[in-house]
Design an enzyme around this catalytic site. Structure first.
Site, mmCIF file in Angstrom:
data_model
loop_
_atom_site.group_PDB
_atom_site.id
_atom_site.type_symbol
_atom_site.label_atom_id
_atom_site.label_comp_id
_atom_site.label_asym_id
_atom_site.label_seq_id
_atom_site.Cartn_x
_atom_site.Cartn_y
_atom_site.Cartn_z
ATOM 1 N N GLY A 9 0.836 -1.196 0.000
ATOM 2 C CA GLY A 9 0.000 0.000 0.000
ATOM 3 C C GLY A 9 0.869 1.243 0.000
ATOM 4 N N CYS A 10 0.369 2.293 0.594
ATOM 5 C CA CYS A 10 1.090 3.557 0.642
ATOM 6 C C CYS A 10 2.406 3.398 1.407
ATOM 7 C CB CYS A 10 0.220 4.616 1.320
ATOM 8 S SG CYS A 10 1.038 6.202 1.532
#
Length: 173
Positions: A9-10
């Site tokens: 993810g981020c």
């Protein structure tokens, strides 16, 4: 020192947690796995480069094992959602482990098998050999520490950091 490259993810989330892990000596946010040399954040976010947002960790294996770094990784994100973490959607947010050696590949396969029994849905985490890592722009490095009250940091990243601290208190620096 050894290197681990992980995408879940981020990269702000992973970087914030791994920056607190005893044995991790350096954390860099960046991009890897795509076909465009030296991509920018905007290019990667557009989803056209093939890169994943990742963190590159330098760690002391005498202090923390690669296996343990991967166990932490699987508690920080949902490895069962393809190309998505929460509201972050796209291939740049895929769950991926870029192994640096045959030994890391073997350990990663072992941890993936262990985690299959933990999650209710199939794990979609990719396992791939390391390729060129491109450091993200300077403003992404140590982002959460510099912007703790920014909405995403406060609402998405902070709970992940707190979860890590609660689960892995013995691993804190």
């Amino acid at each position: 020192m050894e290197v681990a490259v992980l995408g879940g993810g981020c990269f702000w989330c992973l970087a914030a947690v791994y920056g607190e892990v005893r044995g991790v000596t350096r954390v860099a946010s960046g991009y890897t796995g795509g076909g465009v040399p030296d991509p920018t954040y905007e290019q990667v976010c557009a989803g056209d480069t093939g890169h994943a947002e990742v963190v590159r960790l330098e760690f002391d294996p005498a202090v923390i094992a690669y296996h343990d770094l991967l166990e932490i990784f699987f508690t920080l994100h949902d490895p069962t959602t393809l190309n998505r973490q929460g509201n972050d959607v796209g291939t740049q947010y895929r769950s991926v482990i870029y192994y640096q050696s045959a030994e890391q590949e073997s350990v990663a396969r072992k941890v993936l098998a262990e985690m299959a029994g933990v999650w209710d849905a199939p794990i979609v985490t990719q396992l791939a050999p390391a390729v060129t890592f491109y450091a993200a722009e300077d403003y992404h490095q140590n982002y959460v520490a510099q912007h703790p009250l920014q909405g995403y940091c406060a609402l998405v990243v902070a709970p992940k950091v707190e979860k890590f601290r609660a689960m892995y208190a013995g691993r804190l620096k």
